[in-house]
Design a protein around this motif. Structure first.
Motif: not given
Length: 666
Positions: A390-394, A405-412, A454-462, A502-507
């Motif tokens: 899912y695209i959280l931004h933009p 890019d910043v990627l958010f990965i949740h727990g189980i 604002p110049n980051l693409r923020v993604l959340s993975v499910e 692009r450069p990536v940071v994982w959360v």
């Protein structure tokens, strides 16, 4: 004429009643008056009727061949009214009003014809140049100029025209209606992805056919499922779909008074959505359709069998169920991955539905619509967002260049949105404070991080959690719960989303951190994924059990509350698998100079009545590299900042900015 005759007879009668001199004067005087009145009436009536006939004839016979040659049609919207209303309306119109209306209509069609014959692709051509040669006010011509430019062969001109269309809010209602008829699929998608676009630009979904006697939307969903192939889909989907289709509508109706289940063999369906069984059937079938929509060949079957129209019907019927609507839009987003069905999606009215959903105040609704529209937008988006990404931004078209890019990965047992919400208000004082401030966010990466960077693409993975209600019963469920399976599945999805370019940071939170480490390990062994590894600049862990957890040593009932069965074996304290994963990741992090930040919980988590457990102790959350910060929160709230100026968020933001400081501007 009859009036004149009566006047003449009266004059003759009067002439016999008086002296001769008077008779002559009265006769000629009255005759002159009669002639004047009669002549004025006859002449005025003839002129009025002649003008109306000529004016209407001209209005009807205007040559519109220029418009037809350009394959556009200007629609004049007529409203049918009863004959009584028509007569009253005609009686109230003045001669001057009619004349002005006819002139305006003629001028509008003439201007439209001339404009559509002109080329607007020249680089030095401006709207003002057209206005100088057209006998009309600028606001009457601007719409047609922009509509023509949206069809330009030049991509830059098209994009600029769409933006100007959306930015101008002075259009009249009839102009929005005209635009809705003229714009093509590409322009409609572009408008839908423009922030706060006026929804009058979009045509309403076409009218749906009446259902056959005795059939319901639930029955049609069952028929659609039965018509789809059972190949190439998850075995659990095959298993439960087949069981659902065994039951007839009558047998389900007989069970509506008590425990309701599929198959009649003791396989209950969790009553988590609503107490109305028909909605449960719809939700069940929609979840199965989600899986079918992931298979390209099945997408063609869904469209060919009227699935798009059926989903429209269910969407409209269940307007009060956000969950059902999300599942439907999730299916549309999956179908949109196949460009061959884009036209069918647009023709069935889904662009207007998605545009409206994009403006929803609910983060999940807007994010599902944003994913579907991004997959439809082949004009500005080259990536494809698979199910669960899912695209959280933009979420809209943006002139801001994306630099990282910043990627958010949740727990189980987490989710793409609820895991990353702001900390819940628990005490009465906190609730009162929240009501007074009204700044609570359902997803802080979307609300806070996007505003600060604002110049980051923020993604959340499910993860694929669609079978969570049934996993204990599905015979094929165990194999799909391992870290290795999930890692391979997510890497493929992220590659199509352009992650690694692009450069990536994982959360990551909890077991999501183990999944991130496993994906980076797999990327290091895959030549095609070396870009992902090379561009990883930082990883932020929220209470990740790097060395396992004591939860695996508790009874099955307790540990199952936080970790499904197969993960329990992988999470045993100091298990060989975890030790090997941790050592390999440390080597990669040191070699690639990946920045690491870890947060550790210090408060026990309430997992049941009178049961509190420290899920991930500090020793297990300590990776052995990078900074470790202990926070006085429990396992569930370690990734939920209390507010934007809290230490947890400010430190997280600082880490992201430092890891990407060479690529983004603060």
């Amino acid at each position: 004429m009859s009036v004149a005759a009566l006047r003449l007879i009266r004059c003759r009668r009067l002439s016999t009643a008086g002296p001769p001199g008077v008779k002559k004067v009265l006769q000629w005087k009255d005759l002159r008056k009669v002639a004047k009145v009669t002549g004025a009436v006859v002449l005025g009536g003839c002129l009025f009727i002649t003008y109306e006939v000529v004016a209407l004839d001209k209005a009807v016979t205007i040559d519109t061949s220029a418009i037809l040659q350009e394959k556009y049609k200007s629609y004049i919207y007529l409203k049918a009214t009863p004959s009584d209303e028509k007569e009253n309306l005609a009686a109230g119109l003045t001669h001057k009003t009619r004349r002005e209306l006819h002139k305006a209509a003629r001028r509008f069609l003439e201007i439209s014809s001339r404009l559509f014959l002109r080329s607007l692709d020249a680089a030095n051509l401006t709207t003002q140049e057209h206005f100088t040669n057209v006998d009309a006010d600028p606001h009457e011509v601007a719409l047609w100029v922009l509509l023509k430019r949206t069809m330009s062969a030049n991509k830059a001109i098209r994009l600029q025209a769409v933006q100007e269309l959306a930015d101008n809010h002075h259009w009249h209602d009839y102009q929005y209606q005209t635009a809705a008829q003229v714009i093509d699929q590409r322009t409609a998608v572009g408008l839908a992805r423009t922030p706060q676009v006026d929804l009058r630009f979009f045509r309403h979904p076409p009218a749906l056919r009446d259902l056959e006697d005795g059939l319901s939307a639930e029955d049609e969903l069952r028929q659609l499922l039965a018509s789809l192939p059972q190949s190439e889909v998850d075995k659990c989907v095959q298993y439960f779909t087949s069981m659902a289709l065994r039951e007839s509508t009558q047998s389900m109706a007989a069970q509506r008074g008590g425990l309701w289940c599929f198959g009649g063999n003791g396989l209950p369906y969790a009553q988590s959505l609503t107490s109305i069984p028909s909605e449960k059937v719809e939700s069940f079938c929609l979840q199965a359709l989600v899986q079918h929509s992931k298979v390209q060949s099945h997408c063609d079957h869904i469209v060919a069998n009227g699935g798009l129209q059926l989903l429209q019907r269910v969407y409209q019927l269940r307007g009060d169920s956000l969950k059902i609507q999300r599942n439907i839009v999730r299916i549309i987003g999956n179908l949109a991955l196949n460009e061959g069905v884009h036209k069918a999606i647009a023709q069935s009215g889904w662009v207007s539905v998605l545009a409206e959903m994009m403006q929803s105040p609910h983060v999940m609704q807007a994010s599902h619509a944003a994913r579907a529209l991004a997959n439809l937008d082949r004009e500005t988006v080259k990536e494809k967002y698979q199910d669960g990404v899912y695209i959280l931004h933009p979420q809209t078209r943006d002139n801001q260049p994306i630099k990282a890019d910043v990627l958010f990965i949740h727990g189980i047992l987490g989710a793409a949105f609820k895991t990353w919400r702001q900390k819940d208000r628990v005490t009465l004082e906190e609730k009162r404070e929240a009501e007074s401030r009204d700044d609570y966010t359902e997803c802080w990466p979307k609300s806070w991080l996007a505003a600060d960077c604002p110049n980051l693409r923020v993604l959340s993975v499910e993860y694929d959690s669609h079978l969570s209600d049934w996993m204990a019963k599905c015979p094929a469920e165990n194999q799909r719960k391992s870290l290795a399976y999930r890692s391979q599945e997510l890497i493929k999805k992220l590659k199509q989303a352009g992650v690694g370019e692009r450069p990536v940071v994982w959360v990551a939170h909890s077991m999501g951190g183990l999944l991130v480490k496993k994906m980076l390990m797999d990327a290091s062994e895959d030549p095609d994924m070396q870009g992902l590894l090379q561009n990883t600049k930082g990883v932020m862990f929220y209470s990740v059990p790097h060395h396992g957890t004591f939860m695996a040593e508790y009874s099955v009932n307790v540990r199952y509350l936080l970790f499904p069965s197969i993960e329990v074996r992988e999470l045993c304290k100091d298990s060989p698998a975890l030790r090997n994963l941790n050592e390999n990741f440390l080597n990669i992090a040191k070699e690639k100079e990946i920045k690491v930040l870890s947060f550790a919980e210090t408060l026990p988590t309430n997992i049941g009545p009178m049961i509190k457990i420290l899920v991930v102790p500090t020793q297990s959350a300590n990776l052995g590299i990078g900074e470790l910060i202990e926070v006085d929160v429990d396992h569930l709230n370690i990734c939920k900042p209390e507010k934007k100026d809290s230490f947890l968020y400010k430190r997280s933001l600082q880490f992201i900015q430092e890891a990407l400081k060479s690529y983004i501007s603060h």
